[in-house]
Design a protein around this motif. Structure first.
Motif, mmCIF file in Angstrom:
data_model
loop_
_atom_site.group_PDB
_atom_site.id
_atom_site.type_symbol
_atom_site.label_atom_id
_atom_site.label_comp_id
_atom_site.label_asym_id
_atom_site.label_seq_id
_atom_site.Cartn_x
_atom_site.Cartn_y
_atom_site.Cartn_z
ATOM 1 N N ARG A 62 21.214 36.035 27.619
ATOM 2 C CA ARG A 62 20.010 35.873 28.447
ATOM 3 C C ARG A 62 20.340 35.323 29.832
ATOM 4 O O ARG A 62 19.772 35.754 30.834
ATOM 5 N N ASN A 63 21.242 34.353 29.875
ATOM 6 C CA ASN A 63 21.486 33.633 31.129
ATOM 7 C C ASN A 63 22.818 33.953 31.791
ATOM 8 O O ASN A 63 23.177 33.335 32.786
ATOM 9 N N GLY A 64 23.564 34.902 31.220
ATOM 10 C CA GLY A 64 24.764 35.374 31.880
ATOM 11 C C GLY A 64 25.995 34.512 31.654
ATOM 12 O O GLY A 64 25.929 33.389 31.132
ATOM 13 N N THR A 65 27.131 35.054 32.067
ATOM 14 C CA THR A 65 28.432 34.390 31.937
ATOM 15 C C THR A 65 29.101 34.358 33.302
ATOM 16 O O THR A 65 29.080 35.352 34.038
ATOM 17 N N LEU A 66 29.686 33.218 33.638
ATOM 18 C CA LEU A 66 30.330 33.045 34.943
ATOM 19 C C LEU A 66 31.844 32.945 34.781
ATOM 20 O O LEU A 66 32.332 32.438 33.770
ATOM 21 N N VAL A 67 32.570 33.404 35.783
ATOM 22 C CA VAL A 67 34.008 33.163 35.889
ATOM 23 C C VAL A 67 34.273 32.570 37.261
ATOM 24 O O VAL A 67 34.004 33.219 38.284
ATOM 25 N N ASN A 68 34.722 31.322 37.262
ATOM 26 C CA ASN A 68 34.967 30.590 38.514
ATOM 27 C C ASN A 68 33.720 30.585 39.406
ATOM 28 O O ASN A 68 33.811 30.713 40.627
ATOM 29 N N GLY A 69 32.539 30.458 38.769
ATOM 30 C CA GLY A 69 31.286 30.342 39.503
ATOM 31 C C GLY A 69 30.580 31.644 39.798
ATOM 32 O O GLY A 69 29.425 31.636 40.239
ATOM 33 N N ASP A 70 31.226 32.784 39.567
ATOM 34 C CA ASP A 70 30.614 34.085 39.848
ATOM 35 C C ASP A 70 30.169 34.755 38.556
ATOM 36 O O ASP A 70 30.943 34.835 37.592
ATOM 37 N N ARG A 71 28.941 35.258 38.548
ATOM 38 C CA ARG A 71 28.424 35.940 37.365
ATOM 39 C C ARG A 71 29.127 37.288 37.196
ATOM 40 O O ARG A 71 29.312 38.029 38.176
ATOM 41 N N ILE A 72 29.521 37.612 35.983
ATOM 42 C CA ILE A 72 30.268 38.850 35.737
ATOM 43 C C ILE A 72 29.343 39.890 35.111
ATOM 44 O O ILE A 72 28.406 39.571 34.378
ATOM 45 N N SER A 73 29.622 41.153 35.424
ATOM 46 C CA SER A 73 28.854 42.262 34.860
ATOM 47 C C SER A 73 29.732 43.205 34.057
ATOM 48 O O SER A 73 29.236 44.133 33.428
ATOM 49 N N GLN A 74 31.041 42.985 34.087
ATOM 50 C CA GLN A 74 31.982 43.816 33.352
ATOM 51 C C GLN A 74 33.161 42.951 32.916
ATOM 52 O O GLN A 74 33.337 41.834 33.406
ATOM 53 N N PRO A 75 33.968 43.441 31.953
ATOM 54 C CA PRO A 75 35.115 42.641 31.517
ATOM 55 C C PRO A 75 35.976 42.193 32.690
ATOM 56 O O PRO A 75 36.315 42.983 33.570
ATOM 57 N N THR A 76 36.324 40.906 32.691
ATOM 58 C CA THR A 76 37.059 40.305 33.802
ATOM 59 C C THR A 76 38.325 39.656 33.265
ATOM 60 O O THR A 76 38.279 38.883 32.301
ATOM 61 N N ARG A 77 39.439 39.971 33.897
ATOM 62 C CA ARG A 77 40.720 39.411 33.465
ATOM 63 C C ARG A 77 40.811 37.937 33.822
ATOM 64 O O ARG A 77 40.385 37.519 34.906
ATOM 65 N N LEU A 78 41.371 37.161 32.887
ATOM 66 C CA LEU A 78 41.510 35.720 33.081
ATOM 67 C C LEU A 78 42.937 35.357 33.457
ATOM 68 O O LEU A 78 43.890 35.906 32.903
ATOM 69 N N ALA A 79 43.054 34.433 34.387
ATOM 70 C CA ALA A 79 44.343 33.854 34.754
ATOM 71 C C ALA A 79 44.348 32.390 34.315
ATOM 72 O O ALA A 79 43.284 31.776 34.196
ATOM 73 N N PRO A 80 45.530 31.808 34.041
ATOM 74 C CA PRO A 80 45.582 30.401 33.630
ATOM 75 C C PRO A 80 44.822 29.512 34.610
ATOM 76 O O PRO A 80 45.006 29.604 35.823
ATOM 77 N N GLY A 81 43.963 28.668 34.064
ATOM 78 C CA GLY A 81 43.171 27.765 34.890
ATOM 79 C C GLY A 81 41.794 28.293 35.246
ATOM 80 O O GLY A 81 40.958 27.540 35.754
ATOM 81 N N ASP A 82 41.528 29.579 34.989
ATOM 82 C CA ASP A 82 40.194 30.122 35.274
ATOM 83 C C ASP A 82 39.153 29.437 34.390
ATOM 84 O O ASP A 82 39.423 29.089 33.236
ATOM 85 N N VAL A 83 37.948 29.274 34.950
ATOM 86 C CA VAL A 83 36.879 28.570 34.254
ATOM 87 C C VAL A 83 35.754 29.558 33.936
ATOM 88 O O VAL A 83 35.193 30.192 34.830
ATOM 89 N N VAL A 84 35.445 29.676 32.654
ATOM 90 C CA VAL A 84 34.338 30.509 32.196
ATOM 91 C C VAL A 84 33.119 29.610 32.012
ATOM 92 O O VAL A 84 33.182 28.611 31.285
#
Length: 543
Positions: A62-84
């Motif tokens: 309902r409220n979305g998922t963020l990666v490093n503060g940005d809302r994602i709309s498709q699968p996003t690759r993670l790097a060490p230290g990234d914040v979901v």
């Protein structure tokens, strides 16, 4: 193993470590990363592994998922230290600092200890009902069908809730005997990184004892340990996770509260839990192995079925000739290949051996089959065919791999054979006089160097004569003594069985190889093609 530091909106911190390909994030208790907040969906997001990289995707929350503060709309690759970002919580992928081990010169003497192999409680005191209820609750939790990541998280929460600990961790021993954090929970007001004295953990494992450090600040021996003092802990317990046969890790709890000291009942409580937790972890590991094996077995079964379809479904019949071919893989899938192709009234016969065994060799073999069928349709010359196939396969084979390949074109009416060889075992021609001749001309295997040229050679096959094509799994078959079947034995069996048809010749060779190997496992794939020219007036039409 990937690690995720979960920082809840309340400030509570959890560490989740897992080898799974997919971890579910959401309010559902069975989620590997459970975030119980009203703004978080039941199935909020997923973190998954693909090609040794980790990605996060929102699963319709309902409220979305963020990666490093940005809302994602498709699968996003993670790097060490990234914040979901999920609701009011943060999930740090591969945090640089979570749980660490401080080295010191020697372990402090424990206030009290319980041997797990021969438990003798320090005092015969009745445990409070709350601890007995917690043990029973954890036992019920352990038998539930729940991911090991979420289960350990629940266990740590119950332990912290019932004992007043501020921080708790479960660390497992890897194959090298090194401890690595599997789960961690912190409700400490001081949000410094969680660390544990390596000497305490080592002492607990080596002596198979649950160790109690009751009052760090009031113990002169402990104050002498610089690393323990730096932890600023007031009281701690470390117990091995021992399942009765082996230690799989340790469980550690501590507190920095000056008004809280763990006692002998706490020690008894954690030592009682250790066996149940260790057994569950061991069973979960075995189940993960069994589950992965079932998955691999299913994939191998499919791969085997697909590969079998790459071989000719039926051996073509050629007027005046008897033809038999067979492949035996030493594993579920192999790297040997043969094919028999009709080409404008002539017959193309191919045999190949991909370097290596297993899935990798089988995938290259499928590439070889595709290239052969495409190229053979418009390239009647064997040498030119090998040159074009080498060009096509060069980028697909990869460094350190190659393919040996032999190809011939048979003109049925005349018995004329035109052939070219890319590093494969030279086939044998058995003449009417009983003499065996090896078709020796050979070039570079496919897939090694660009711009390689190949040569054509010719021979013939008269009525009663035999041509034998084989892979080195036949000649290099090994017995218990380490001897090889060898080319001399292969030629001898060919000579002795030449009076029979192609099928019986093939059967005689495989029978001789099986007798020679004395039930030793097959060490390589085996492929045979037997071509015998018979009576030209045979009724079998070319098809």
């Amino acid at each position: 193993m990937a690690s995720f530091l979960v920082i809840l909106g309340s400030g509570e911190q959890k560490l989740v470590s897992s080898q799974k390909k997919t971890l579910h994030i959401g309010r559902l208790p069975e989620s590997e990363i459970c975030v119980d907040e009203p703004v978080v969906s039941r199935r909020h997001a997923e973190i998954f592994r693909s090609d040794n990289a980790y990605f996060v995707k929102d699963t319709g929350s309902r409220n979305g998922t963020l990666v490093n503060g940005d809302r994602i709309s498709q699968p996003t690759r993670l790097a060490p230290g990234d914040v979901v970002g999920v609701g009011n919580s943060r999930i740090v992928f591969e945090p640089s600092e979570s749980v660490s081990f401080l080295k010191d010169r020697g372990a402090a003497e424990p206030t009290s200890a319980i041997s797990l192999s021969a438990p003798t409680p320090p005092k015969q005191t009745m445990a409070p009902m709350v601890l007995l209820e917690t043990v029973a609750e954890i036992a019920r939790e352990i038998v539930r069908d729940k991911p090991i990541e979420g289960l350990l998280d629940s266990i740590l929460e119950m332990c912290v809730d019932k004992t007043g600990a501020e921080r708790a961790a479960i660390m497992l021993l890897d194959e090298a005997g090194k401890l690595s954090p599997q789960a961690y929970l912190s409700r400490a007001r001081l949000h410094s990184k969680f660390a544990i004295s390596s000497s305490i953990a080592r002492k607990a494992i080596e002596e198979n004892q649950a160790i109690l450090i009751k009052d760090v600040a009031g113990d002169d021996n402990i104050r002498m340990s610089e690393s323990i003092a730096s932890l600023k802990i007031r009281s701690a317990i470390c117990t091995p996770l021992w399942n009765g046969e082996r230690t799989v890790g340790v469980m550690y709890v501590d507190t920095t509260k000056p008004d809280r000291q763990f006692g002998e009942l706490d020690l008894l409580f954690f030592s009682s839990l250790s066996g149940m937790i260790a057994e569950k972890i061991q069973n979960a590991m075995l189940e993960d192995i069994a589950r992965e094996k079932r998955r691999l077995d299913a994939e191998l079964e499919i791969a085997t079925e697909i590969q079998n379809r790459l071989f000719p479904a039926e051996i073509p019949k050629v007027k005046g000739y008897d033809l038999s071919a067979f492949n035996r893989s030493c594993t579920e899938v192999g790297g040997d290949y043969f094919d028999i192709i009709a080409v404008d009234g002539r017959i193309g016969i191919a045999i190949a051996d991909v370097a290596g065994k297993g899935i990798g060799a089988a995938m290259l073999m499928s590439n070889l089959q595709a290239v052969l069928h495409v190229r053979s349709a418009d390239t009647p010359d064997p040498a030119e065919l090998l040159k074009r196939m080498n060009f096509d396969l060069l980028k697909r084979v990869g460094e350190g791999r190659f393919i040996t390949f032999f190809y011939l074109i048979l003109e049925p009416e005349s018995g004329k054979i035109r052939y070219s060889n890319a590093g494969h075992n030279p086939p044998y021609r058995l003449g009417k006089d009983g003499k065996i001749t090896a078709l020796e001309v050979s070039g570079m295997p496919l897939g090694i160097l660009p711009d390689i040229g190949y040569e054509n050679s010719e021979t013939g096959l008269d009525p009663g004569e035999v041509l034998l094509l084989y892979s080195d799994g036949i000649s290099e078959c090994m017995n218990k003594a380490g001897d090889l079947f060898g080319e001399d034995s292969l030629q001898e069996v060919l000579t002795q069985s030449a009076h029979g048809d192609a099928h019986s010749i093939r059967g005689a060779i495989f029978s001789a190889v099986d007798t020679f190997r004395e039930n030793e496992p097959y060490s390589d794939d085996m492929t045979l093609i037997v071509l015998k020219r018979s009576d030209p007036t045979s009724e079998a039409p070319f098809s």
